[in-house]
Design an enzyme around this catalytic site. Structure first.
Site, PDB file in Angstrom:
ATOM      1  N   HIS A   1      -1.158   0.791  -9.427  1.00 17.16           N
ATOM      2  CA  HIS A   1      -1.863  -0.126  -8.512  1.00 17.16           C
ATOM      3  C   HIS A   1      -2.456  -1.288  -9.328  1.00 17.16           C
ATOM      4  CE1 HIS A   1      -4.093  -0.465  -4.431  1.00 17.16           C
ATOM      5  NE2 HIS A   1      -4.029  -1.648  -5.008  1.00 17.16           N
TER       6      HIS A   1
ATOM      7  N   ARG B   1       0.849  -1.193   0.000  1.00 20.56           N
ATOM      8  CA  ARG B   1       0.000   0.000   0.000  1.00 20.56           C
ATOM      9  C   ARG B   1       0.881   1.237   0.000  1.00 20.56           C
ATOM     10  NH1 ARG B   1      -3.729  -2.456  -1.554  1.00 20.56           N
ATOM     11  NH2 ARG B   1      -5.718  -2.839  -0.523  1.00 20.56           N
TER      12      ARG B   1
HETATM   13  P1  NDP Z   1      -1.942 -11.329   4.784  1.00 20.42           P
HETATM   14  O1  NDP Z   1      -2.815 -10.800   5.844  1.00 20.42           O
HETATM   15  O2  NDP Z   1      -2.084 -12.745   4.364  1.00 20.42           O
HETATM   16  O3  NDP Z   1      -0.411 -11.099   5.155  1.00 20.42           O
HETATM   17  C1  NDP Z   1       0.040  -9.955   5.783  1.00 20.42           C
HETATM   18  C2  NDP Z   1       1.455 -10.191   6.251  1.00 20.42           C
HETATM   19  O4  NDP Z   1       1.977  -8.967   6.811  1.00 20.42           O
HETATM   20  C3  NDP Z   1       1.526 -11.251   7.364  1.00 20.42           C
HETATM   21  O5  NDP Z   1       2.681 -12.031   7.214  1.00 20.42           O
HETATM   22  C4  NDP Z   1       1.639 -10.390   8.622  1.00 20.42           C
HETATM   23  O6  NDP Z   1       2.310 -11.017   9.707  1.00 20.42           O
HETATM   24  C5  NDP Z   1       2.475  -9.238   8.107  1.00 20.42           C
HETATM   25  N1  NDP Z   1       2.324  -8.077   8.987  1.00 20.42           N
HETATM   26  C6  NDP Z   1       1.206  -7.381   9.283  1.00 20.42           C
HETATM   27  N2  NDP Z   1       1.487  -6.401  10.167  1.00 20.42           N
HETATM   28  C7  NDP Z   1       2.796  -6.482  10.423  1.00 20.42           C
HETATM   29  C8  NDP Z   1       3.685  -5.776  11.263  1.00 20.42           C
HETATM   30  N3  NDP Z   1       3.252  -4.761  12.029  1.00 20.42           N
HETATM   31  N4  NDP Z   1       4.976  -6.138  11.297  1.00 20.42           N
HETATM   32  C9  NDP Z   1       5.420  -7.186  10.552  1.00 20.42           C
HETATM   33  N5  NDP Z   1       4.639  -7.901   9.718  1.00 20.42           N
HETATM   34  C10 NDP Z   1       3.340  -7.553   9.669  1.00 20.42           C
HETATM   35  O7  NDP Z   1      -2.151 -10.353   3.515  1.00 20.42           O
HETATM   36  P2  NDP Z   1      -1.947 -10.692   1.988  1.00 20.42           P
HETATM   37  O8  NDP Z   1      -0.639 -11.332   1.814  1.00 20.42           O
HETATM   38  O9  NDP Z   1      -3.139 -11.369   1.434  1.00 20.42           O
HETATM   39  O10 NDP Z   1      -1.944  -9.203   1.360  1.00 20.42           O
HETATM   40  C11 NDP Z   1      -0.978  -8.263   1.775  1.00 20.42           C
HETATM   41  C12 NDP Z   1      -1.334  -6.886   1.251  1.00 20.42           C
HETATM   42  O11 NDP Z   1      -1.080  -6.793  -0.146  1.00 20.42           O
HETATM   43  C13 NDP Z   1      -2.800  -6.474   1.340  1.00 20.42           C
HETATM   44  O12 NDP Z   1      -3.143  -6.075   2.649  1.00 20.42           O
HETATM   45  C14 NDP Z   1      -2.865  -5.323   0.359  1.00 20.42           C
HETATM   46  O13 NDP Z   1      -2.551  -4.108   1.018  1.00 20.42           O
HETATM   47  C15 NDP Z   1      -1.764  -5.646  -0.640  1.00 20.42           C
HETATM   48  N6  NDP Z   1      -2.303  -5.950  -1.969  1.00 20.42           N
HETATM   49  C16 NDP Z   1      -1.938  -5.140  -3.016  1.00 20.42           C
HETATM   50  C17 NDP Z   1      -2.385  -5.399  -4.273  1.00 20.42           C
HETATM   51  C18 NDP Z   1      -1.924  -4.597  -5.431  1.00 20.42           C
HETATM   52  O14 NDP Z   1      -2.456  -4.762  -6.539  1.00 20.42           O
HETATM   53  N7  NDP Z   1      -0.948  -3.739  -5.280  1.00 20.42           N
HETATM   54  C19 NDP Z   1      -3.290  -6.521  -4.540  1.00 20.42           C
HETATM   55  C20 NDP Z   1      -3.590  -7.327  -3.393  1.00 20.42           C
HETATM   56  C21 NDP Z   1      -3.119  -7.026  -2.147  1.00 20.42           C
HETATM   57  P3  NDP Z   1       1.700 -12.345  10.392  1.00 20.42           P
HETATM   58  O15 NDP Z   1       1.922 -13.439   9.380  1.00 20.42           O
HETATM   59  O16 NDP Z   1       2.529 -12.508  11.609  1.00 20.42           O
HETATM   60  O17 NDP Z   1       0.258 -12.067  10.643  1.00 20.42           O
HETATM   61  C1  OXD Z   2      -6.230  -5.556  -2.934  1.00 16.00           C
HETATM   62  C2  OXD Z   2      -5.799  -4.606  -3.964  1.00 16.00           C
HETATM   63  O1  OXD Z   2      -6.140  -5.251  -1.742  1.00 16.00           O
HETATM   64  O2  OXD Z   2      -6.131  -4.829  -5.153  1.00 16.00           O
HETATM   65  O3  OXD Z   2      -6.651  -6.672  -3.301  1.00 16.00           O
HETATM   66  O4  OXD Z   2      -5.122  -3.629  -3.666  1.00 16.00           O
END
Ligand code: NDP
Ligand code: OXD
Length: 313
Positions: A276, A228
């Protein structure tokens, strides 16, 4: 039973059609007035207008049209119902394609060769082996783990950072604030796949960039952010690129989207910008998942991929 589809930033028609095709017997409305006297049971949203969901007394659950839910949680008047996010092979595959594409382009000197071509320069660049490069993935969740596995197949050394401790075969893992320093010290290419939460907002700042490696087999560290825009300080990234502390960056997400025309990121020679678009939510692939969950919930089964509101993801 009525489902509200509320989106901002794009027309709802493709989603409406895909949701309808996935469950033709369901009534789907795109605004509250269209529902008339019918109660609205579920909301399927992308950046819903703040306060809207609080006006729906019969709401049972909120579905995000993407993996991220920061666009929902910014609403201060959210009703106390489960929030469900998208977890889908289609989304994982798209994100991993993006990550692999950007890692390979930086690794195989895409920018330098594109530049050389404009000047007809025949000059082979030094090329380290993939095994000599550590790709550090910030956010070892659904998307981060899939990208990690695919990078491993290509021969990269992969490290991952998450909030909670993890054990993943073949990947060096780090967790929490204590793990961040060693994780950054290990990473030649940093891939950010974190959610935007109170804890992660602005995490890619001058301090973090200054903790990244100085020397890497590529000549300097590389940043790839597809999480993000709110995670990054864009002025700090520009300063690190200008000062040569960061070699190159691929940015898919920005603090303001669309990226304003006056942003220096657009024209910076070391920055690769995508709008994005790393992993688009494809209605045809994802709508059936949402509708299956609604049907299961109606049968009394538990919802999957429910967000932890306290953690913010
Ligand atoms: P998940 O919830 O599966 O994974 C999030 C990861 O981030 C987990 O490993 C989590 O740790 C870690 N995390 C969260 N907070 C912290 C912190 N404070 N410190 C360290 N690690 C942290 O999410 P997804 O993998 O499904 O998606 C990740 C992000 O990708 C989405 O939230 C979205 O913002 C972005 N995204 C962007 C897209 C784009 O087109 N650019 C498309 C889709 C998603 P833990 O495993 O310990 O919980
Ligand atoms: C998502 C994105 O969060 O597209 O899936 O950014």
């Amino acid at each position: 039973m009525t489902i509200l589809l509320s989106v901002t930033g794009f027309a709802p028609s493709r989603w409406w059609q895909a949701l309808h095709e996935a469950a033709p017997d369901r009534r789907i409305v795109v605004d509250v007035a269209e529902a008339g006297a019918e109660p609205i049971d579920y909301a399927v949203v992308w950046k819903q207008p703040p306060g809207l969901l609080a006006t729906l007394p019969d709401l049972k659950a909120i579905f995000s049209l993407g993996a991220g839910v920061d666009h929902i949680l910014t609403d201060r008047e959210l009703p106390d119902v489960p929030i469900v996010r998208i977890v889908a092979d289609d989304l994982k595959e798209r994100m991993s394609e993006f990550v692999v594409w950007r890692v390979l382009d930086h690794f195989r000197r895409g920018r330098a060769y594109r530049q050389q071509q404009t000047q007809k320069i025949w000059h082979e660049r030094m090329q380290p082996a993939a095994r000599e490069i550590t790709v550090g993935i910030m956010g070892l969740g659904v998307l981060g783990l899939d990208a990690a596995e695919k990078l491993k197949v290509l021969g990269f050394d992969v490290a991952g950072w998450s909030r909670s401790e993890k054990r993943v075969a073949g990947i060096e893992t780090f967790a929490g604030e204590a793990g961040l320093g060693p994780f950054l010290a290990a990473s030649d290419i940093l891939v950010v796949l974190l959610p935007l939460t109170a804890d992660t907002r602005g995490i890619i700042d001058a301090a973090l960039l200054s903790r990244m490696k100085r020397e890497t087999p590529l000549g300097g560290p590389v940043l790839i952010n597809a999480g993000r825009g709110g995670l990054q300080h864009e002025t700090a990234i520009l300063a690190a690129l200008d000062e040569g502390r960061l070699m190159e960056a691929s940015l898919d997400v920005f603090t303001v989207e669309p990226l304003p025309a006056e942003s220096r990121l657009w024209s910076h020679p070391k920055v690769f910008v995508t709008p994005h678009a790393a992993a688009a939510s494809d209605p045809d692939a994802l709508a059936p998942i949402v509708m299956r969950q609604i049907a299961a919930h109606e049968r009394g089964e538990p919802l999957e991929n429910v967000v932890d509101r306290q953690a913010g993801y």
